[in-house]
Design a protein around this motif. Structure first.
Motif, mmCIF file in Angstrom:
data_model
loop_
_atom_site.group_PDB
_atom_site.id
_atom_site.type_symbol
_atom_site.label_atom_id
_atom_site.label_comp_id
_atom_site.label_asym_id
_atom_site.label_seq_id
_atom_site.Cartn_x
_atom_site.Cartn_y
_atom_site.Cartn_z
ATOM 1 N N VAL A 135 0.869 -1.176 0.000
ATOM 2 C CA VAL A 135 0.000 0.000 0.000
ATOM 3 C C VAL A 135 0.904 1.224 0.000
ATOM 4 O O VAL A 135 1.752 1.376 0.880
ATOM 5 C CB VAL A 135 -0.926 0.031 1.238
ATOM 6 C CG1 VAL A 135 -1.797 1.271 1.222
ATOM 7 C CG2 VAL A 135 -1.775 -1.230 1.306
ATOM 8 N N THR A 136 0.727 2.094 -0.977
ATOM 9 C CA THR A 136 1.501 3.332 -1.066
ATOM 10 C C THR A 136 0.538 4.505 -0.899
ATOM 11 O O THR A 136 -0.451 4.600 -1.621
ATOM 12 C CB THR A 136 2.206 3.450 -2.437
ATOM 13 O OG1 THR A 136 2.992 2.284 -2.659
ATOM 14 C CG2 THR A 136 3.086 4.690 -2.495
ATOM 15 N N TRP A 137 0.818 5.364 0.081
ATOM 16 C CA TRP A 137 0.010 6.566 0.269
ATOM 17 C C TRP A 137 0.510 7.618 -0.707
ATOM 18 O O TRP A 137 1.688 8.008 -0.689
ATOM 19 C CB TRP A 137 0.109 7.057 1.714
ATOM 20 C CG TRP A 137 -0.805 6.269 2.599
ATOM 21 C CD1 TRP A 137 -2.068 6.593 2.967
ATOM 22 C CD2 TRP A 137 -0.532 5.001 3.200
ATOM 23 N NE1 TRP A 137 -2.596 5.597 3.756
ATOM 24 C CE2 TRP A 137 -1.675 4.609 3.913
ATOM 25 C CE3 TRP A 137 0.562 4.129 3.193
ATOM 26 C CZ2 TRP A 137 -1.764 3.417 4.611
ATOM 27 C CZ3 TRP A 137 0.485 2.944 3.895
ATOM 28 C CH2 TRP A 137 -0.672 2.596 4.595
ATOM 29 N N ASN A 138 -0.378 8.076 -1.568
ATOM 30 C CA ASN A 138 0.008 8.962 -2.667
ATOM 31 C C ASN A 138 0.514 10.326 -2.193
ATOM 32 O O ASN A 138 1.361 10.925 -2.849
ATOM 33 C CB ASN A 138 -1.170 9.142 -3.622
ATOM 34 C CG ASN A 138 -1.580 7.822 -4.261
ATOM 35 O OD1 ASN A 138 -0.770 6.920 -4.440
ATOM 36 N ND2 ASN A 138 -2.850 7.705 -4.590
ATOM 37 N N ALA A 139 0.036 10.812 -1.074
ATOM 38 C CA ALA A 139 0.413 12.154 -0.613
ATOM 39 C C ALA A 139 1.874 12.244 -0.190
ATOM 40 O O ALA A 139 2.540 13.252 -0.436
ATOM 41 C CB ALA A 139 -0.478 12.589 0.544
#
Length: 81
Positions: free
Chosen positions: A30-34
């Motif tokens: 899971v990569t948090w885009n922010a």
């Protein structure tokens, strides 16, 4: 498979392909885009299918297919050495 929303990008990489049985588990990233922070886990095929259905039903888009394993340089659970 890669699923993308405004908040996250979730990748599922096959852990291994077993002849006559197919893929049993996936490495999930899971990569948090922010901010680019990442979280890793291993999930079963059943969990992956349920999550795919749930995320797509909630508006996620399929943006890629991950047919190869995740690079060991990025994530290697239970690695020795």
């Amino acid at each position: 498979m890669q699923l993308t929303t405004l908040v996250t990008t979730v990748d599922f990489f096959p852990e291994a392909f077993i002849a006559d049985e197919g893929v049993k588990r996936f490495q999930k990233r899971v990569t948090w885009n922010a901010n680019g922070l990442k979280s890793y886990s291993t999930v079963t095929m059943l969990t992956a299918r349920n999550e795919w259905e749930s995320r797509i039903a909630n508006g996620a888009e399929v943006t890629d297919l991950n047919l190869d394993q995740m690079p060991r340089s990025e994530y290697a659970p239970m690695a020795v050495g």
